[in-house]
Design an enzyme around this catalytic site. Structure first.
Site, PDB file in Angstrom:
ATOM      1  N   ASP A 253      59.782   4.959 -24.838  1.00 29.07           N
ATOM      2  CA  ASP A 253      61.212   6.547 -25.145  1.00 29.07           C
ATOM      3  C   ASP A 253      62.217   5.989 -24.658  1.00 29.07           C
ATOM      4  O   ASP A 253      62.708   6.687 -24.574  1.00 29.07           O
ATOM      5  CB  ASP A 253      60.852   7.093 -23.465  1.00 29.07           C
ATOM      6  CG  ASP A 253      60.354   5.668 -21.963  1.00 29.07           C
ATOM      7  OD1 ASP A 253      60.703   5.038 -22.118  1.00 29.07           O
ATOM      8  OD2 ASP A 253      60.274   6.802 -21.452  1.00 29.07           O
TER       9      ASP A 253
ATOM     10  N   ASP B 205      63.808   1.331 -11.432  1.00 29.88           N
ATOM     11  CA  ASP B 205      62.079   1.515 -11.953  1.00 29.88           C
ATOM     12  C   ASP B 205      62.169   0.291 -10.926  1.00 29.88           C
ATOM     13  O   ASP B 205      60.691   0.675 -10.429  1.00 29.88           O
ATOM     14  CB  ASP B 205      61.672   2.116 -12.610  1.00 29.88           C
ATOM     15  CG  ASP B 205      61.640   3.667 -13.405  1.00 29.88           C
ATOM     16  OD1 ASP B 205      62.013   4.127 -12.575  1.00 29.88           O
ATOM     17  OD2 ASP B 205      61.104   3.284 -14.950  1.00 29.88           O
TER      18      ASP B 205
END
Length: 741
Positions: free
Chosen positions: A74, A453
């Protein structure tokens, strides 16, 4: 991880453009790791190995070449898999600063009749502030590319990014390509992607906030298109087809209802002539709570519901078992054999179901799965073992090996060769969004990192994933701060997002951690940058919410047991410790263009230099190692400033006109000042530079094949190895460069 990274946040918006342009320029992919820089010097660039860490949104095996596959991410570009060496090769590292929005890959297409041809649809965001998309096309499997810039926006990091593929070579004509967009309908090219125009006759009408065309798939000589803007009722179509490339129609009898609201992916079994479609009630990867799997016998038009497990039950602990369906892949060698994946299944954990009889019965591959993540230990997420996965929408079966199945997650790509034993199939694919880097002057590790993350990592080796995985005690998500005491490198502090506390300190250089005993109330909702003074006796923690709201900073002198507010510290500023004097801290007030300093170890701050650049530009204040009061201020669009008197005064450095981030490393032989590394601009290009003479002159050390999109977060040299530099990227992990000797 479940919380999306800050760099990937998106709010749906539309584009008014409807037709694509045809501006073509040739570019070269990075096929060699060592390449000459612009001035004739040579650097070798490699990834610091972590192994994945980002969302793999699509995997595509080539149907006519054994061992060849492509993957898309992405925000981290596209990759080519070579089964002979078991490794992914990055294909889009040549995209530079101005093309940062093209590092997100919306879709991939290959030409079954021409094995060298591969196409990429690029564009990370479809927002008004983002640039338009582009199509790259290659005749040599991505070794070199030609480019067409589009007049529409694509959204590889927006909702629905795990759907697809939205790009397809027409099964009747290799010169014809189809491209599904989110807000501008269906595009068509008749010259292998060189020019694009709106496809005539496509009946679905795009909107400014919908999903548009979510996939394109060849069914014999026909093309089917999934449409993501329906409302799930029986009179709204979400699947269309064309037999001749001109006339389109809604596929009759298609499923309706909440569980079939949004088609996610489709795959065609050429043996049985059945099309399998996965559905969900939202585009995903988040927000799905219902879904289904249906198949269409294309010869008769008959539909059948073959959903393995209906969402909505309860788990053993009474939690609601809600989820959608995502990936689907057919076995090219065995009729009626295919796999589908669940998505957004948090209560009972996502799985992959497999059938060998066209969906009459299914087996959950999770139930017998044995994982080996020794190559990427962070995948345990601080637990004893990894979970099967989440955000499973990329799913593929090797057309030459029925038991070679791979699926993507929010952090890696798992593969199996026997449908039981699984391991990351991720070598060469690095997608971290990196925000913190520290290179210690002593100790085992030459690098500590902090990423969105996956938190903080201790890199014992640059060529292997950290053996300790992500930092624990506590485990945190996205890192917001990482700092080392300048005169006591064994002492390190970190901050980040976390449910059970998000700050910690280390007395062994970042190998092990202890959580702060307490933290300010605002720390859970707005953790920001953190600093420690030169001897590690004082901590300053600044707080900034992800929406930009700034809060008062706090100070601790007992390893985070107690905290006190610092009213004189500019809210939201990044604290910077003097590396030599433990009584000195600095902060740059971006609202007023003022440098503030503390001479009492952070208790209070007073203004020093004023009249410096202010506003919304990007600012980075850095202290030169081992020197007291030697400060450098990088200002986006406004150059580089230096103070040698602790911020009392600054002078502008005239050797560059734009500086985005700056760091220091070991001095060159014979030099008495550290090497300076910078991402900035000295002429017409934004690049990576090194200076060995206190920024009087600069040498470009990257090249056109190694640019990695946006690289303005942090750069730092190695204090023990002259010439080695570590560079944070927003999607291509940590790059490190060394001179070729």
């Amino acid at each position: 991880m479940r919380t999306p990274r800050l760099s990937r946040r998106a709010v749906l918006a539309g584009s008014a453009a409807t037709v694509a342009a045809a501006a073509v320029s040739g570019v070269v992919s990075p096929v060699a790791v060592a390449a000459p820089a612009a001035d004739g010097s040579a650097y070798r660039w490699r990834n610091v190995v972590v192994g994945g860490t980002g969302f793999v949104t699509g995997v595509l095996f080539h149907p006519s070449v054994r061992g060849l596959a492509y993957a898309r991410t992405d925000i981290g570009g596209a990759y080519r898999w070579d089964d002979r060496v078991g490794r992914w090769t990055p294909l889009t590292d040549h995209l530079g600063w101005d093309d940062w929005n093209l590092l997100g890959v919306e879709a991939i297409a290959v030409d079954p009749a021409h094995p060298g041809r591969v196409y990429l649809a690029l564009g990370t965001y479809a927002q008004s502030w983002a640039g338009n998309g582009a199509v790259l096309r290659s005749e040599d499997r991505g070794a070199t590319w030609s480019r067409t810039d589009l007049d529409v926006k694509l959204g590889a990091n927006e909702d629905g990014r795990g759907a697809g593929e939205r790009l397809l070579v027409d099964p009747r004509d290799s010169d014809t390509l189809w491209l599904g967009t989110r807000h501008d309908g269906l595009l068509k090219s008749t010259d292998r992607g060189a020019t694009w125009a709106a496809a005539s006759g496509f009946p679905a009408k795009p909107s400014a906030s919908g999903q548009g065309v979510v996939f394109l798939v060849a069914v014999g000589r026909a093309v089917y298109a999934g449409w993501g803007d329906g409302d799930g009722t029986s009179d709204t179509a979400n699947l269309y087809r064309t037999a001749d490339g001109t006339a389109w129609e809604a596929v009759p009898g298609q499923p309706s209802g909440t569980a079939a609201k949004v088609p996610i992916r489709a795959a065609y079994d050429t043996h049985t002539r059945e099309l399998y479609v996965t559905y969900a009630n939202a585009p995903g990867p988040n927000g799905q709570s219902d879904g289904s799997v249906h198949k269409l016998r294309t010869a008769t038009g008959k539909w059948a519901d073959v959903t393995p497990v209906k969402p909505g039950g309860t788990t053993d602990d009474g939690s609601a078992d809600t989820f959608g369906y995502g990936g689907v892949a057919v076995d090219a060698r065995r009729p009626g054999t295919l796999a589908v994946s669940t998505n957004n299944r948090w209560a009972d954990v996502d799985t992959v179901y497999r059938t060998t009889n066209g969906g009459r019965t299914w087996t959950s591959l999770k139930d017998a799965a044995v994982f080996d993540v020794s190559e990427t230990p962070y995948l345990k997420w601080g637990d004893d073992k990894p979970k099967f996965g989440w955000w499973i929408q990329a799913l593929a079966v090797d057309p030459y090996d029925s038991k070679h199945l791979v699926y993507g997650t929010g952090a890696t790509l798992y593969g199996t060769r026997d449908l039981k034993r699984w391991a990351p199939q991720i070598r060469g694919l690095e997608e971290a969004s990196v925000v913190q880097l520290v290179s210690p002057p002593a100790g085992e590790a030459h690098l500590l990192s902090g990423s969105r993350d996956i938190g903080v990592m201790y890199h014992e080796r640059l060529t292997a994933s950290p053996a300790r995985g992500m930092a624990t005690n506590p485990v945190s998500g996205s890192a917001t701060g990482l700092a080392q005491a300048g005169a006591r490198p064994s002492y390190v502090v970190r901050a980040g997002w976390g449910d059970n506390g998000n700050g910690a300190y280390s007395n062994d250089g970042g190998q092990t951690w202890a959580p702060f005993e307490a933290q300010p109330d605002i720390a859970k909702d707005a953790p920001g940058p953190i600093a420690t003074n030169a001897d590690g006796s004082a901590l300053l923690w600044s707080f900034v919410h992800w929406d930009g709201t700034k809060y008062a900073a706090h100070r601790s002198t007992d390893n985070g047991t107690t905290w006190s507010e610092i009213s004189s510290f500019p809210k939201g500023a990044t604290p910077v410790a003097d590396p030599a004097d433990p009584t000195l801290f600095y902060a740059y007030d971006t609202d007023t263009g003022t440098l503030l300093a503390s001479t009492d170890s952070g208790r209070s701050f007073t203004a020093r230099a004023g009249g410096l650049p202010s506003g919304d530009a990007q600012f980075k204040l850095v202290a030169a190692p081992g020197r007291s009061g030697d400060l450098w201020l990088s200002v986006k669009w406004n150059g580089l400033y230096r103070s040698t008197d602790g911020g009392v005064s600054f002078s502008k450095v005239t050797s560059c006109w734009a500086s985005y981030t700056l760091g220091f490393g070991r001095a060159a032989d014979g030099a008495d000042y550290p090497a300076i590394y910078q991402v900035g601009s000295t002429d017409t290009i934004t690049a990576v530079y090194r200076s060995d003479d206190e920024a009087k002159t600069w040498t470009r050390i990257n090249d056109d094949a190694h640019q990695w999109g946006w690289t303005g977060e942090v750069i730092v040299g190695d204090p023990r190895v002259y010439g080695r530099v570590y560079l944070a990227t927003n999607g291509r992990g940590i790059q490190y460069g060394e001179p070729v000797r």
